[in-house]
Design a protein around this motif. Sequence first.
Motif, short mmCIF file in Angstrom:
data_model
loop_
_atom_site.label_atom_id
_atom_site.label_comp_id
_atom_site.label_asym_id
_atom_site.label_seq_id
_atom_site.Cartn_x
_atom_site.Cartn_y
_atom_site.Cartn_z
N ASP A 84 0.85 -1.20 0.00
CA ASP A 84 0.00 0.00 0.00
C ASP A 84 0.89 1.24 0.00
O ASP A 84 1.74 1.40 0.87
CB ASP A 84 -0.92 -0.01 1.22
N GLY A 85 0.70 2.10 -1.00
CA GLY A 85 1.50 3.32 -1.08
C GLY A 85 2.91 3.11 -1.62
O GLY A 85 3.71 4.03 -1.63
N SER A 144 -7.25 3.87 -1.48
CA SER A 144 -7.02 2.43 -1.34
C SER A 144 -8.25 1.60 -1.71
O SER A 144 -8.12 0.50 -2.23
CB SER A 144 -6.60 2.10 0.09
N ASP A 164 2.13 2.70 3.37
CA ASP A 164 1.26 3.86 3.12
C ASP A 164 1.17 4.77 4.35
O ASP A 164 1.28 5.99 4.22
CB ASP A 164 -0.12 3.34 2.74
N ASP A 171 -1.15 -0.27 -4.73
CA ASP A 171 -2.44 0.32 -5.12
C ASP A 171 -2.29 1.76 -5.62
O ASP A 171 -3.06 2.23 -6.44
CB ASP A 171 -3.45 0.23 -3.96
N HIS A 172 -1.26 2.44 -5.12
CA HIS A 172 -0.96 3.82 -5.51
C HIS A 172 0.32 4.20 -4.81
O HIS A 172 0.80 3.46 -3.93
CB HIS A 172 -2.08 4.78 -5.07
N HIS A 231 -1.92 10.87 -1.30
CA HIS A 231 -1.47 9.98 -2.38
C HIS A 231 -1.06 10.81 -3.60
O HIS A 231 -1.38 11.99 -3.68
CB HIS A 231 -2.61 9.03 -2.80
ZN ZN Z 1 -3.65 2.57 -0.34
#
Ligand code: ZN
Length: 485
Positions: free
Chosen positions: A44-45, A93, A276, A319-320, A446
Amino acid sequence: MIKQNVSMKKFLKFVFISLAIGLLFYSCEHPHHKAKYVFYFIGDGMGQVQINAAEAYLAAIHDEKGFQHFAFTQFPAAGYASTYADNRFITGSAAAGTALACGKKTNINRISMNPDATESYKTIAEKCKEIGMKVGILSSVSIDHATPAVFYAHQASRSNYFEIGLDLANSSFDFFGGGGFKSPEGEVDNVFINAIDEAKKNGFNYVNSVEDIQALNKNSGRVIAVSNLLEESGAMRYALDLNETNLQLSDFTAKAIELLEGEEGFFIMVEGGKIDWACHANDAASTIHETIEFSNAIDVAIEFFKAHPEETLIVVTADHETGGMALGNGPMKYETNLAVLQHQIISSQAFVEVIRDFRVNLTGDMELDFKHMMEIMDWYFGLGNPDKIPLTEKEIATIKKSFLTSLYTSEGAEPDHAYHDEEPLANLLNKMMSDKAGIGWTTFSHTGVNVPVYAIGVGAEYFSVNIDNTDIPIFMEKIIIHGAH
Ligand SMILES: [Zn+2]
């Protein structure tokens, strides 16, 4: 020149036709090949820079140039995925997770539902379960958080933690592990219900001690295995704040493999959820240590892959990106000094807890209190230590100003603010450590950049191009259910 071009074109045509015929014969002899064991790792992130920073940090602390590569960045297939949501360019997310789980774009905050939240999307994990595979969902944040939730829940909002918990309790999956539940209690038809109790009623074996988790075996049935060291949010603690005796994400990954391995095959999703969170706080050292632990979890899957290379697929992506992290910043210009981050031995989030304890124990003598705080900062960050990170008079003055704001004039942070604690002194230290390391940040949120995708094993070649995040579960479905070509 022109003549040469024509003959070159003829030659290329010949090569392509020969390849096509070869492929046809190959395909006839080798029927479509399915992945039986599938690992889906989502950092995540975790953008490209988070990975670069961790690999460069490992090189720096070992006095090497460049990068000390993780095994997963050396996978034979690598590409990029775009991440935008249906109603916003910079995704979140839940929407990004829905794309990664269902192969469809949706709006911000949806959990595997369409943009209007009128229709549920079937997830790749549910499809695997339907064909009889075992399914495991793991995360270092709470198991009802957006990224794990998109694989088993269908909700209009990621904030419906109680309802997501009930979706988990009613799911047919086999293993949930890592973090606990953020908010498992709620009411249904005026009856007070706890999602964990519902899960137990539905046959899940709920364990949350190191001994009980280590004792789990193939006869343990369906399992929810929760870390014994949880934060208020239900997340596991930062890798940086754990020691060898504590269970890490890699330990949960090993346990999931042990429990789920068998003739049915498995689909295991592992989220590195706190990369993240560290990036939301612009905490460089924690970002790096979370990424390293995420890589450790992938290494466990790689060991399994080595024993089952013909049947296993591992996909690693994000995810990003979070934080707009950069290797290089304004104050340092062309210099980096990533090795300074080894002196930070506490996450910024845990340091906020230190500040809270300190606030309760102030002597009232401001100079004395500041002296104590400088000792604490030396211990946890190496700041002000002449052998670690010496400080100029100006820097000490800046820290003192933040110290006064944090400890003498403000009430401090909201105690349950998961991502980014508004504790001025903790924020200043994050900035100072990044500035000195040569790391830059553009945001506490993000960003919209593409994220990397790495793959190895059955069908890995599908992921070796620039794709959209929605392509990933579509390719996986092809490889798992129909067979790779
Ligand atoms: Zn995320």
